[in-house]
Design a protein around this motif. Sequence first.
Motif, PDB file in Angstrom:
ATOM      1  N   MET A   1       0.928  -1.148   0.016  1.00  0.00           N
ATOM      2  CA  MET A   1      -0.040  -0.090  -0.061  1.00  0.00           C
ATOM      3  C   MET A   1       0.920   1.231  -0.017  1.00  0.00           C
ATOM      4  N   SER A   2       0.606   2.127  -0.716  1.00  0.00           N
ATOM      5  CA  SER A   2       1.135   3.408  -0.727  1.00  0.00           C
ATOM      6  C   SER A   2       1.218   4.264   0.396  1.00  0.00           C
ATOM      7  N   ALA A   3       2.056   5.053   0.554  1.00  0.00           N
ATOM      8  CA  ALA A   3       2.314   5.708   1.935  1.00  0.00           C
ATOM      9  C   ALA A   3       1.625   7.232   1.699  1.00  0.00           C
ATOM     10  N   GLY A   4       1.402   7.564   0.571  1.00  0.00           N
ATOM     11  CA  GLY A   4       0.626   8.760   0.060  1.00  0.00           C
ATOM     12  C   GLY A   4      -0.743   8.632  -0.068  1.00  0.00           C
ATOM     13  N   THR A   5      -1.281   9.860  -0.629  1.00  0.00           N
ATOM     14  CA  THR A   5      -2.817   9.774  -0.980  1.00  0.00           C
ATOM     15  C   THR A   5      -3.198  10.342  -2.424  1.00  0.00           C
ATOM     16  N   PHE A   6      -3.852   9.735  -2.675  1.00  0.00           N
ATOM     17  CA  PHE A   6      -4.197   9.800  -4.403  1.00  0.00           C
ATOM     18  C   PHE A   6      -5.408  10.513  -4.635  1.00  0.00           C
ATOM     19  N   VAL A   7      -5.824  11.780  -4.882  1.00  0.00           N
ATOM     20  CA  VAL A   7      -7.100  12.517  -5.215  1.00  0.00           C
ATOM     21  C   VAL A   7      -6.971  12.680  -6.754  1.00  0.00           C
ATOM     22  N   VAL A   8      -7.974  12.315  -7.402  1.00  0.00           N
ATOM     23  CA  VAL A   8      -8.302  12.363  -8.626  1.00  0.00           C
ATOM     24  C   VAL A   8      -9.688  13.372  -8.982  1.00  0.00           C
ATOM     25  N   PHE A   9      -9.582  14.484  -9.872  1.00  0.00           N
ATOM     26  CA  PHE A   9     -10.625  15.388 -10.372  1.00  0.00           C
ATOM     27  C   PHE A   9     -11.223  14.870 -11.508  1.00  0.00           C
ATOM     28  N   GLU A  10     -12.504  14.551 -11.751  1.00  0.00           N
ATOM     29  CA  GLU A  10     -13.239  13.911 -12.960  1.00  0.00           C
ATOM     30  C   GLU A  10     -14.344  14.978 -12.992  1.00  0.00           C
ATOM     31  N   GLY A  11     -14.852  15.007 -14.621  1.00  0.00           N
ATOM     32  CA  GLY A  11     -15.919  15.814 -14.854  1.00  0.00           C
ATOM     33  C   GLY A  11     -15.925  15.808 -16.312  1.00  0.00           C
ATOM     34  N   PRO A  12     -17.051  16.368 -16.804  1.00  0.00           N
ATOM     35  CA  PRO A  12     -17.030  16.671 -18.315  1.00  0.00           C
ATOM     36  C   PRO A  12     -16.474  17.894 -18.430  1.00  0.00           C
ATOM     37  N   GLU A  13     -16.125  18.409 -19.899  1.00  0.00           N
ATOM     38  CA  GLU A  13     -15.656  19.683 -20.333  1.00  0.00           C
ATOM     39  C   GLU A  13     -16.212  20.841 -19.246  1.00  0.00           C
ATOM     40  N   GLY A  14     -15.273  21.794 -18.942  1.00  0.00           N
ATOM     41  CA  GLY A  14     -15.956  23.055 -18.535  1.00  0.00           C
ATOM     42  C   GLY A  14     -16.438  22.784 -17.084  1.00  0.00           C
ATOM     43  N   ALA A  15     -16.229  21.703 -16.474  1.00  0.00           N
ATOM     44  CA  ALA A  15     -16.665  21.438 -14.918  1.00  0.00           C
ATOM     45  C   ALA A  15     -15.651  22.413 -13.984  1.00  0.00           C
ATOM     46  N   GLY A  16     -14.601  22.842 -14.371  1.00  0.00           N
ATOM     47  CA  GLY A  16     -13.770  23.567 -13.310  1.00  0.00           C
ATOM     48  C   GLY A  16     -12.792  22.644 -12.657  1.00  0.00           C
ATOM     49  N   LYS A  17     -12.217  21.619 -13.238  1.00  0.00           N
ATOM     50  CA  LYS A  17     -11.363  20.795 -12.569  1.00  0.00           C
ATOM     51  C   LYS A  17     -10.008  21.175 -12.365  1.00  0.00           C
ATOM     52  N   SER A  18      -9.606  21.770 -13.218  1.00  0.00           N
ATOM     53  CA  SER A  18      -8.087  22.481 -13.018  1.00  0.00           C
ATOM     54  C   SER A  18      -8.154  23.446 -11.984  1.00  0.00           C
ATOM     55  N   THR A  19      -9.182  24.257 -11.981  1.00  0.00           N
ATOM     56  CA  THR A  19      -9.109  25.630 -11.146  1.00  0.00           C
ATOM     57  C   THR A  19      -9.484  24.990  -9.605  1.00  0.00           C
ATOM     58  N   GLN A  20     -10.511  24.081  -9.414  1.00  0.00           N
ATOM     59  CA  GLN A  20     -10.633  23.472  -8.093  1.00  0.00           C
ATOM     60  C   GLN A  20      -9.012  22.613  -7.657  1.00  0.00           C
ATOM     61  N   MET A  21      -8.671  22.116  -8.568  1.00  0.00           N
ATOM     62  CA  MET A  21      -7.410  21.278  -8.036  1.00  0.00           C
ATOM     63  C   MET A  21      -6.293  22.038  -7.863  1.00  0.00           C
ATOM     64  N   ARG A  22      -6.348  23.343  -8.481  1.00  0.00           N
ATOM     65  CA  ARG A  22      -5.001  24.362  -8.214  1.00  0.00           C
ATOM     66  C   ARG A  22      -5.366  24.892  -6.535  1.00  0.00           C
ATOM     67  N   ARG A  23      -6.553  25.117  -6.349  1.00  0.00           N
ATOM     68  CA  ARG A  23      -7.069  25.767  -5.166  1.00  0.00           C
ATOM     69  C   ARG A  23      -6.743  25.018  -3.921  1.00  0.00           C
ATOM     70  N   LEU A  24      -7.100  23.654  -4.101  1.00  0.00           N
ATOM     71  CA  LEU A  24      -6.645  22.510  -3.200  1.00  0.00           C
ATOM     72  C   LEU A  24      -5.391  22.223  -3.142  1.00  0.00           C
ATOM     73  N   ALA A  25      -4.484  22.477  -4.016  1.00  0.00           N
ATOM     74  CA  ALA A  25      -2.883  22.196  -3.910  1.00  0.00           C
ATOM     75  C   ALA A  25      -2.442  23.430  -3.068  1.00  0.00           C
ATOM     76  N   ASP A  26      -3.138  24.547  -3.369  1.00  0.00           N
ATOM     77  CA  ASP A  26      -2.434  25.767  -2.440  1.00  0.00           C
ATOM     78  C   ASP A  26      -2.874  25.452  -1.044  1.00  0.00           C
ATOM     79  N   VAL A  27      -3.798  25.049  -0.611  1.00  0.00           N
ATOM     80  CA  VAL A  27      -4.383  24.869   0.694  1.00  0.00           C
ATOM     81  C   VAL A  27      -3.655  23.740   1.196  1.00  0.00           C
ATOM     82  N   LEU A  28      -3.448  22.804   0.662  1.00  0.00           N
ATOM     83  CA  LEU A  28      -2.495  21.681   1.232  1.00  0.00           C
ATOM     84  C   LEU A  28      -1.231  21.780   1.399  1.00  0.00           C
ATOM     85  N   VAL A  29      -0.621  22.653   0.444  1.00  0.00           N
ATOM     86  CA  VAL A  29       0.726  23.135   0.681  1.00  0.00           C
ATOM     87  C   VAL A  29       1.037  23.965   1.982  1.00  0.00           C
ATOM     88  N   ARG A  30      -0.135  24.892   1.926  1.00  0.00           N
ATOM     89  CA  ARG A  30      -0.098  25.569   3.244  1.00  0.00           C
ATOM     90  C   ARG A  30      -0.307  24.913   4.548  1.00  0.00           C
TER      91      ARG A  30
END
Length: 220
Positions: A1-30
């Motif tokens: 089993m991996s030591a890390g955590t794997f989160v995937v963003f899925e959805g149709p075109e224009g769902a905002g995956k990239s935007t939400q993922m970038r925001r979550l990455a910022d919060v997790l880094v902080r």
Amino acid sequence: MSAGTFVVFEGPEGAGKSTQMRRLADVLVRAGHDVVATREPGGTPVGDAIRRVLLESDGYAMLPETEAFLLSAARVQHVHEVIRPALDRGAVVLCDRYADSTLAYQGGGHGMAEGDLRCLERIATDRLVPDLRVLLDVPAAAGLARRHRDTTSVNRIDRASLAFHERVAAAYRLLAERDPEGWTVIDATQPTDAVFTMVCQAVQSSLGFSLEQAGGQCQV
């Protein structure tokens, strides 16, 4: 089993995956996490080259089977070069699309048999399954309208018929219904900040992460 955590963003075109993922990455880094944010197809030199063929090429017709094999080839590189090494060192990997996108697009959208796609998935992913899938659900017409606002970013997939994109959206919903423990479905027609709040709640409740170190609020 991996030591890390794997989160995937899925959805149709224009769902905002990239935007939400970038925001979550910022919060997790902080909050002190080691974070790797990546995407499919892409994430490696081979994957980026395949991405260009899949998305930027309009001069020829491409069979669904060809798309599926190309996506799977990119995924093999991605899993072995980026995702698994990051998980093994304990990182949080955030990925914009993964294996379920092939089931939704080439399966639901184009009608390829799920059994065939599952065979490719097992090879391409080396049986690596996300800890959480976040489905940003948006009606196909609304998502495409968002995508087409910026004509410079519209790609070959965006130009497929509305009926195709509706089948993709329906396939995503079916995948989530089959596995409610592995998916969180969020209504992505809501304002961006409201969607982000629900993304953070899903990460905290499903994975047990505490984001209070980011100032007590899940905000950028």
